[in-house]
Design a protein around this motif. Structure first.
Motif, PDB file in Angstrom:
ATOM      1  N   LYS A 186     113.540  97.619 -30.707  1.00  0.00           N
ATOM      2  CA  LYS A 186     114.771  96.957 -30.286  1.00  0.00           C
ATOM      3  C   LYS A 186     114.651  95.457 -30.492  1.00  0.00           C
ATOM      4  O   LYS A 186     113.563  94.881 -30.407  1.00  0.00           O
ATOM      5  CB  LYS A 186     115.106  97.282 -28.831  1.00  0.00           C
ATOM      6  CG  LYS A 186     114.010  96.995 -27.834  1.00  0.00           C
ATOM      7  CD  LYS A 186     114.394  97.550 -26.466  1.00  0.00           C
ATOM      8  CE  LYS A 186     113.253  97.421 -25.476  1.00  0.00           C
ATOM      9  NZ  LYS A 186     113.585  98.023 -24.160  1.00  0.00           N
ATOM     10  N   LEU A 187     115.781  94.840 -30.785  1.00  0.00           N
ATOM     11  CA  LEU A 187     115.862  93.399 -30.969  1.00  0.00           C
ATOM     12  C   LEU A 187     116.986  92.844 -30.119  1.00  0.00           C
ATOM     13  O   LEU A 187     117.994  93.519 -29.888  1.00  0.00           O
ATOM     14  CB  LEU A 187     116.145  93.037 -32.435  1.00  0.00           C
ATOM     15  CG  LEU A 187     115.112  93.397 -33.500  1.00  0.00           C
ATOM     16  CD1 LEU A 187     115.619  92.941 -34.862  1.00  0.00           C
ATOM     17  CD2 LEU A 187     113.748  92.801 -33.194  1.00  0.00           C
ATOM     18  N   TYR A 188     116.819  91.600 -29.682  1.00  0.00           N
ATOM     19  CA  TYR A 188     117.938  90.881 -29.063  1.00  0.00           C
ATOM     20  C   TYR A 188     118.959  90.592 -30.161  1.00  0.00           C
ATOM     21  O   TYR A 188     118.666  89.863 -31.115  1.00  0.00           O
ATOM     22  CB  TYR A 188     117.456  89.583 -28.443  1.00  0.00           C
ATOM     23  CG  TYR A 188     116.809  89.748 -27.095  1.00  0.00           C
ATOM     24  CD1 TYR A 188     117.565  89.669 -25.920  1.00  0.00           C
ATOM     25  CD2 TYR A 188     115.446  89.973 -26.976  1.00  0.00           C
ATOM     26  CE1 TYR A 188     116.980  89.818 -24.671  1.00  0.00           C
ATOM     27  CE2 TYR A 188     114.847  90.118 -25.727  1.00  0.00           C
ATOM     28  CZ  TYR A 188     115.615  90.043 -24.588  1.00  0.00           C
ATOM     29  OH  TYR A 188     115.030  90.184 -23.352  1.00  0.00           O
ATOM     30  N   ARG A 189     120.155  91.154 -30.016  1.00  0.00           N
ATOM     31  CA  ARG A 189     121.169  91.039 -31.062  1.00  0.00           C
ATOM     32  C   ARG A 189     122.466  90.499 -30.474  1.00  0.00           C
ATOM     33  O   ARG A 189     122.817  90.791 -29.323  1.00  0.00           O
ATOM     34  CB  ARG A 189     121.408  92.398 -31.720  1.00  0.00           C
ATOM     35  CG  ARG A 189     120.140  93.015 -32.295  1.00  0.00           C
ATOM     36  CD  ARG A 189     120.334  94.456 -32.683  1.00  0.00           C
ATOM     37  NE  ARG A 189     121.172  94.579 -33.856  1.00  0.00           N
ATOM     38  CZ  ARG A 189     121.708  95.735 -34.260  1.00  0.00           C
ATOM     39  NH1 ARG A 189     121.529  96.835 -33.556  1.00  0.00           N
ATOM     40  NH2 ARG A 189     122.440  95.785 -35.345  1.00  0.00           N
ATOM     41  N   PRO A 190     123.221  89.726 -31.262  1.00  0.00           N
ATOM     42  CA  PRO A 190     124.486  89.186 -30.755  1.00  0.00           C
ATOM     43  C   PRO A 190     125.571  90.248 -30.703  1.00  0.00           C
ATOM     44  O   PRO A 190     125.557  91.215 -31.468  1.00  0.00           O
ATOM     45  CB  PRO A 190     124.830  88.104 -31.776  1.00  0.00           C
ATOM     46  CG  PRO A 190     124.145  88.525 -33.029  1.00  0.00           C
ATOM     47  CD  PRO A 190     122.894  89.246 -32.612  1.00  0.00           C
ATOM     48  N   THR A 191     126.507  90.050 -29.784  1.00  0.00           N
ATOM     49  CA  THR A 191     127.722  90.849 -29.702  1.00  0.00           C
ATOM     50  C   THR A 191     128.905  89.900 -29.896  1.00  0.00           C
ATOM     51  O   THR A 191     128.727  88.670 -29.897  1.00  0.00           O
ATOM     52  CB  THR A 191     127.836  91.537 -28.335  1.00  0.00           C
ATOM     53  OG1 THR A 191     128.077  90.524 -27.339  1.00  0.00           O
ATOM     54  CG2 THR A 191     126.562  92.297 -27.986  1.00  0.00           C
ATOM     55  N   PRO A 192     130.113  90.422 -30.064  1.00  0.00           N
ATOM     56  CA  PRO A 192     131.267  89.520 -30.196  1.00  0.00           C
ATOM     57  C   PRO A 192     131.449  88.590 -29.005  1.00  0.00           C
ATOM     58  O   PRO A 192     132.081  87.542 -29.123  1.00  0.00           O
ATOM     59  CB  PRO A 192     132.441  90.496 -30.336  1.00  0.00           C
ATOM     60  CG  PRO A 192     131.850  91.727 -30.937  1.00  0.00           C
ATOM     61  CD  PRO A 192     130.489  91.835 -30.330  1.00  0.00           C
ATOM     62  N   GLN A 193     130.886  88.957 -27.858  1.00  0.00           N
ATOM     63  CA  GLN A 193     131.030  88.129 -26.662  1.00  0.00           C
ATOM     64  C   GLN A 193     129.852  87.176 -26.443  1.00  0.00           C
ATOM     65  O   GLN A 193     129.819  86.453 -25.441  1.00  0.00           O
ATOM     66  CB  GLN A 193     131.170  89.030 -25.425  1.00  0.00           C
ATOM     67  CG  GLN A 193     132.459  89.844 -25.373  1.00  0.00           C
ATOM     68  CD  GLN A 193     132.436  91.040 -26.310  1.00  0.00           C
ATOM     69  OE1 GLN A 193     131.411  91.700 -26.454  1.00  0.00           O
ATOM     70  NE2 GLN A 193     133.564  91.314 -26.953  1.00  0.00           N
ATOM     71  N   SER A 194     128.889  87.161 -27.348  1.00  0.00           N
ATOM     72  CA  SER A 194     127.672  86.371 -27.128  1.00  0.00           C
ATOM     73  C   SER A 194     127.911  84.866 -27.183  1.00  0.00           C
ATOM     74  O   SER A 194     127.171  84.096 -26.567  1.00  0.00           O
ATOM     75  CB  SER A 194     126.607  86.743 -28.162  1.00  0.00           C
ATOM     76  OG  SER A 194     126.171  88.066 -27.980  1.00  0.00           O
ATOM     77  N   GLY A 195     128.890  84.428 -27.963  1.00  0.00           N
ATOM     78  CA  GLY A 195     129.098  82.998 -28.146  1.00  0.00           C
ATOM     79  C   GLY A 195     128.035  82.351 -29.006  1.00  0.00           C
ATOM     80  O   GLY A 195     127.772  81.146 -28.877  1.00  0.00           O
ATOM     81  N   LEU A 196     127.430  83.137 -29.907  1.00  0.00           N
ATOM     82  CA  LEU A 196     126.318  82.625 -30.710  1.00  0.00           C
ATOM     83  C   LEU A 196     126.733  81.458 -31.594  1.00  0.00           C
ATOM     84  O   LEU A 196     126.052  80.427 -31.639  1.00  0.00           O
ATOM     85  CB  LEU A 196     125.739  83.758 -31.570  1.00  0.00           C
ATOM     86  CG  LEU A 196     124.646  83.366 -32.566  1.00  0.00           C
ATOM     87  CD1 LEU A 196     123.451  82.752 -31.860  1.00  0.00           C
ATOM     88  CD2 LEU A 196     124.232  84.583 -33.405  1.00  0.00           C
ATOM     89  N   ILE A 197     127.845  81.582 -32.291  1.00  0.00           N
ATOM     90  CA  ILE A 197     128.256  80.533 -33.224  1.00  0.00           C
ATOM     91  C   ILE A 197     128.564  79.236 -32.471  1.00  0.00           C
ATOM     92  O   ILE A 197     128.165  78.145 -32.901  1.00  0.00           O
ATOM     93  CB  ILE A 197     129.472  80.994 -34.053  1.00  0.00           C
ATOM     94  CG1 ILE A 197     129.128  82.270 -34.839  1.00  0.00           C
ATOM     95  CG2 ILE A 197     129.921  79.889 -34.992  1.00  0.00           C
ATOM     96  CD1 ILE A 197     127.905  82.156 -35.729  1.00  0.00           C
ATOM     97  N   ALA A 198     129.243  79.351 -31.335  1.00  0.00           N
ATOM     98  CA  ALA A 198     129.541  78.159 -30.539  1.00  0.00           C
ATOM     99  C   ALA A 198     128.260  77.513 -30.025  1.00  0.00           C
ATOM    100  O   ALA A 198     128.122  76.280 -30.019  1.00  0.00           O
ATOM    101  CB  ALA A 198     130.461  78.527 -29.373  1.00  0.00           C
ATOM    102  N   TRP A 199     127.298  78.337 -29.602  1.00  0.00           N
ATOM    103  CA  TRP A 199     126.031  77.797 -29.105  1.00  0.00           C
ATOM    104  C   TRP A 199     125.258  77.091 -30.222  1.00  0.00           C
ATOM    105  O   TRP A 199     124.713  76.011 -30.013  1.00  0.00           O
ATOM    106  CB  TRP A 199     125.195  78.917 -28.500  1.00  0.00           C
ATOM    107  CG  TRP A 199     123.870  78.436 -27.985  1.00  0.00           C
ATOM    108  CD1 TRP A 199     123.641  77.774 -26.812  1.00  0.00           C
ATOM    109  CD2 TRP A 199     122.609  78.558 -28.632  1.00  0.00           C
ATOM    110  NE1 TRP A 199     122.297  77.489 -26.689  1.00  0.00           N
ATOM    111  CE2 TRP A 199     121.645  77.957 -27.786  1.00  0.00           C
ATOM    112  CE3 TRP A 199     122.189  79.129 -29.836  1.00  0.00           C
ATOM    113  CZ2 TRP A 199     120.288  77.908 -28.120  1.00  0.00           C
ATOM    114  CZ3 TRP A 199     120.835  79.085 -30.161  1.00  0.00           C
ATOM    115  CH2 TRP A 199     119.911  78.485 -29.316  1.00  0.00           C
ATOM    116  N   LEU A 200     125.257  77.681 -31.411  1.00  0.00           N
ATOM    117  CA  LEU A 200     124.589  77.031 -32.545  1.00  0.00           C
ATOM    118  C   LEU A 200     125.243  75.683 -32.848  1.00  0.00           C
ATOM    119  O   LEU A 200     124.554  74.704 -33.153  1.00  0.00           O
ATOM    120  CB  LEU A 200     124.632  77.934 -33.778  1.00  0.00           C
ATOM    121  CG  LEU A 200     123.700  79.150 -33.755  1.00  0.00           C
ATOM    122  CD1 LEU A 200     124.018  80.075 -34.917  1.00  0.00           C
ATOM    123  CD2 LEU A 200     122.239  78.729 -33.794  1.00  0.00           C
ATOM    124  N   ALA A 201     126.565  75.617 -32.771  1.00  0.00           N
ATOM    125  CA  ALA A 201     127.260  74.353 -33.005  1.00  0.00           C
ATOM    126  C   ALA A 201     126.838  73.306 -31.981  1.00  0.00           C
ATOM    127  O   ALA A 201     126.648  72.128 -32.319  1.00  0.00           O
ATOM    128  CB  ALA A 201     128.771  74.568 -32.962  1.00  0.00           C
TER     129      ALA A 201
END
Length: 203
Positions: free
Chosen positions: A24-39
Motif C-alpha cells: 500500500k502507498l499513501y495516495r491522493p484522492t480528489p479531496q486531498s488538496g495535493l495540487i493546492a498544497w504543492l502550490a
C-alpha cells in the motif's frame, strides 16, 4: 511551512495497489488538496512523482514478486525512488534496501510508505553502491535520460546489476538495455493498463 510528513499523513490515504495488493502507498484522492498544497510549497509546476505508482516501477514490483531470488539477501538501491514503491517490493522479497530520491517531499513519502508496509528502507543522499540497482521510470524525458544513463552505468561499473522498469518511453535508451520481461500495468496507479518492460543494463 507545514512539514510534508504531516500533509501526507493527514490528507493522503494508504491504499493497496491494484497490481500488488500486498503493498500500500499513501495516495491522493480528489479531496486531498495535493495540487493546492504543492502550490503553497512553491512547487506548482512539479509533477508529484512521489504520490503515484508509475508504470515502470509497477512492472519492477511484479518482476521481483515473480523472481524474489534475484534480490533476496542482497543489497539493493532504489534509484530515483519517488514513492519508494520499488524499494518496498525489494524489501518484501528479502533485500536490504536503500533509496536514493533527491526530492525532500519524496523522501518523506518513502519513509511513511515504508512504515505503512512494515519494511525498513535507508534513505540516502547520493546513489550508493549496491549489488542490485532498481530504476523505475527514470528515462521520462531527454534531459533526465542524459543524466540518468551515465549514473546507472557508473553503478554498473562498480559491480551492480542494474534493472530498469519503463513503459517503452521515447527517451528510453534501448540500445544500452536488454529486455528481460514485459507486464501489463496501470500508470500512475490507475486508468488504462499498458505494456511496461523490465530491462537489464548491458555491461
Amino acid at each position: 511551512m507545514r512539514p510534508p510528513e504531516d500533509f501526507i499523513r493527514s490528507r493522503l490515504v494508504p491504499e493497496p495497489l491494484p497490481f500488488r495488493p500486498d503493498i500500500k502507498l499513501y495516495r491522493p484522492t480528489p479531496q486531498s488538496g495535493l495540487i493546492a498544497w504543492l502550490a503553497e510549497q512553491g512547487r506548482a509546476e512539479d509533477p508529484p512523482y512521489w504520490a503515484y505508482a508509475w508504470a515502470g516501477g509497477a512492472a519492477l514490483t511484479l518482476y521481483m514478486r515473480d523472481n524474489p531470488h534475484l534480490v533476496a539477501g542482497r543489497s539493493a538501491l532504489d534509484f530515483g525512488a519517488g514513492s519508494g514503491l520499488v524499494g518496498i517490493a525489494a524489501a518484501r522479497a528479502g533485500a536490504i534496501v536503500a533509496a536514493f530520491e533527491p526530492d525532500p517531499i519524496g523522501r518523506a513519502a518513502i519513509a511513511l510508505n515504508a512504515a505503512a508496509n512494515g519494511v525498513t528502507i535507508e534513505i540516502v543522499d547520493v546513489p550508493m553502491a549496491a549489488e542490485i540497482v532498481l530504476a523505475g521510470d527514470v528515462f521520462y524525458d531527454k534531459a533526465v535520460a542524459g543524466r540518468t544513463l551515465p549514473a546507472l552505468q557508473a553503478l554498473a561499473a562498480k559491480g551492480a546489476t542494474v534493472l530498469v522498469g519503463d513503459p517503452f518511453r521515447r527517451d528510453l535508451p534501448q540500445a544500452a538495455l536488454t529486455l528481460l520481461a514485459e507486464y501489463e500495468v496501470p500508470d500512475m496507479g490507475g486508468g488504462a493498463w499498458l505494456r511496461a518492460g523490465i530491462f537489464a543494463l548491458r555491461p
